[in-house]
Write an enzyme that holds these catalytic residues in place. Structure first.
Site, mmCIF file in Angstrom:
data_model
loop_
_atom_site.group_PDB
_atom_site.id
_atom_site.type_symbol
_atom_site.label_atom_id
_atom_site.label_comp_id
_atom_site.label_asym_id
_atom_site.label_seq_id
_atom_site.Cartn_x
_atom_site.Cartn_y
_atom_site.Cartn_z
ATOM 1 N N SER A 79 7.801 -3.151 -2.655
ATOM 2 C CA SER A 79 6.481 -3.747 -2.881
ATOM 3 C C SER A 79 6.294 -5.148 -2.319
ATOM 4 O O SER A 79 5.169 -5.673 -2.363
ATOM 5 C CB SER A 79 6.157 -3.762 -4.382
ATOM 6 O OG SER A 79 5.799 -2.475 -4.816
ATOM 7 N N LYS A 82 3.474 -5.915 0.093
ATOM 8 C CA LYS A 82 2.119 -6.347 -0.285
ATOM 9 C C LYS A 82 1.834 -7.791 0.113
ATOM 10 O O LYS A 82 0.668 -8.191 0.190
ATOM 11 C CB LYS A 82 1.925 -6.144 -1.790
ATOM 12 C CG LYS A 82 1.984 -4.675 -2.192
ATOM 13 C CD LYS A 82 1.894 -4.493 -3.697
ATOM 14 C CE LYS A 82 1.800 -2.998 -4.026
ATOM 15 N NZ LYS A 82 3.025 -2.441 -4.574
ATOM 16 N N SER A 135 1.230 -5.384 -8.932
ATOM 17 C CA SER A 135 1.778 -4.551 -7.854
ATOM 18 C C SER A 135 1.108 -3.182 -7.795
ATOM 19 O O SER A 135 1.751 -2.161 -7.543
ATOM 20 C CB SER A 135 3.291 -4.380 -8.030
ATOM 21 O OG SER A 135 3.907 -4.038 -6.824
#
Length: 513
Positions: A79, A82, A135
């Site tokens: 993640s 991102k 997230s």
């Protein structure tokens, strides 16, 4: 004859000087600083051992790597992908834009999410909070589609956004990355390296909006057209304060079965702004422990110097060409100066005087009004680039060019077409009085035109006087007539209502009601 000879010599001297400052056959000329010492043998500080298979600490303003371990080997980012999605959003969109969830954004993701559904609308700012704090994978997918649509002028797709991501990483200098989605959900060909993630983080943290959002502990997304308000909390333990690290200012977590734990953290201390990345760490606790250790190592072993201040403090001289030019000034201000917020980073055990300074000059085809970058001053130490600064020429002359005017147009609040007109393929300023090219002499006005001009100049004054009379008359009427009249009517109404109450009371007593 002597006068002609003197003129020729003077012209020749000026031509040689100009040629040396802006060589026409080369875009850049490198001049080695006179005060630079020969490059010295130096052993850079060695950092701590870490659990992570790859780790890096990079200083944001200079890009200097302060700690590294296997920084160019590819790993799954999970993640922390991102952060790149957030950077793309800040570079291509306004945070006030509306992001609409698609069916694909709702159904093509799994894992962490905040429950946005197809057709739901949120501002890009709120979507960024959902993506960076919680997230949320469906939010990241929707942001990617939105950016692709904005850039490509299409409906936007995951494939289009992936292509934009990879192109941007290459522009930043990435060496081993391939991004296939905006959220970091596992795909075998979705990978990056610690060096590339540090480059991405270095670029992102320079946006105040990213710093604010990624450094926020909690946030609430207001109610939308499809759902109630949603409270959010940052997953990064330094920001959420479930683990203590005083210098952390922002960060993003990541983790999948294949990627293990990944973490990107931003920290500031003593003028140093650092980005730390750890990849493929066996546990989250080890990832945070590694991050603390490598950040502390960087803060304890390196220092930041302002190039502008250091040049003055150490009295380091520029090459003669630069020194001569720097002496020219207007109203006490130098025409040539060093760009602000330019820094050098060095190990504490190093000597700034041992840094090798080089100055490069770049020819400028057209000077605009104000600052013009005419070159760069760069520093190297023990084989590494440790910082640089722009050399800026402050051009006080007018007129400003159309290109510079358009760049600043919102602050002027005057459309460029009113100031400039096209002539022979170029734009020239228009004289505000004659509406003609300012390079030409304005035509002589006749007596009638002058008289007419005077009469036209009186019109605004007459209109202002009339407006003042109207305003004063209206004020006098309101104060002296309307308000007293309204006061009398209110008093009469109260007296009449009291009389009616008196009659009603008498009737009630009469009939014993």
């Amino acid at each position: 004859m002597k006068i002609k000879l003197f003129r020729c010599i003077t012209f020749l001297f000026i031509a040689i000087y100009c040629f040396s400052f802006f060589p026409p056959t080369s875009r850049q000329t490198v001049v080695r600083a006179e005060d630079a010492s020969p490059e010295v043998d130096f052993i850079w500080p060695s950092g701590p051992s870490v659990y992570a298979d790859a780790a890096i600490v990079m200083e944001v303003t200079t890009g200097l790597i302060l700690y590294e371990k296997d920084i160019r080997t590819a790993y799954y980012p999970a993640s922390i992908t991102k952060v790149l999605t957030a950077l793309m959003a800040l570079e291509n969109c306004s945070l006030n834009e509306i992001v609409t969830m698609s069916d694909a954004a709702e159904h093509n993701v799994y894992g962490s999410r905040i429950g946005l559904v197809s057709g739901e609308q949120v501002t890009l700012r709120d979507a960024m909070y959902g993506m960076l704090l919680e997230s949320a994978n469906e939010v990241s997918y929707a942001i990617g589609e939105h950016i692709a649509a904005r850039v490509n002028g299409t409906s936007g797709s995951n494939e289009e956004f992936s292509a934009l991501m990879n192109a941007r990483v290459k522009e930043l200098g990435g060496v081993n990355s391939n991004f296939l989605n905006p959220n970091g959900l596992h795909e075998s060909e979705h990978y990056t390296c610690a060096y590339d993630m540090a480059l991405i983080g270095r670029e992102a943290i320079q946006y105040p909006e990213f710093r604010k959002i990624a450094g926020t502990r909690t946030y609430t997304i207001p109610a939308t057209n499809k759902n109630v308000a949603r409270p959010l909390a940052n997953h990064h333990r330094f920001i959420r304060k479930t683990l203590s690290y005083d210098y952390a200012i922002a960060g993003k977590t990541g983790g999948t079965t294949e990627a293990l734990t990944t973490l990107i953290t931003f920290a500031e201390k003593d003028g140093l702004t650092l980005v730390a990345v750890v990849l493929h760490v066996d546990t989250a606790l080890h990832a945070y422990e590694d991050t603390i250790n490598i950040l502390n190592f960087a803060f304890e072993n390196y220092s930041l110097y302002s190039i502008e201040d250091t040049e003055l403090d150490l009295e380091l001289s520029f090459p003669s060409l630069f020194s001569q030019t720097a002496n020219f000034s207007t109203a006490g201000n130098p025409l040539i100066h060093i760009g602000k917020n330019s820094n050098v980073v060095l190990p504490n055990s190093a000597n700034f005087s041992d840094a090798v300074k080089s100055i490069s000059y770049t020819p400028v085809e057209e000077f605009v009004h104000g600052d013009n970058v005419i070159g760069q001053i760069s520093y190297e130490f023990a084989g590494k680039h440790i910082g640089s600064a722009d050399i800026i020429y402050d051009n006080p002359d007018y007129p400003i060019t159309r290109a510079a005017f358009e760049a600043l147009w919102p602050s002027y609040m005057i459309p460029p077409d009113i100031i400039f007109k096209e002539e022979d393929g170029t734009y020239v300023p228009i004289d505000p009085e004659t509406k003609e090219d300012s390079k030409e002499n304005p035509p002589e006005k006749t007596g009638e035109e002058k008289e007419d001009g005077k009469s036209r100049s009186l019109i605004p004054l007459v209109l202002a006087i009339i407006a003042a009379i109207i305003i004063l008359t209206a004020g006098w009427y309101l104060i002296r007539i309307e308000l007293p009249h309204r006061k009398k009517r209110r008093a009469y109404r109260k007296k009449h209502e009291a009389r009616l109450r008196s009659y009603n009371q008498t009737d009630d007593e009469k009939f014993n009601l």
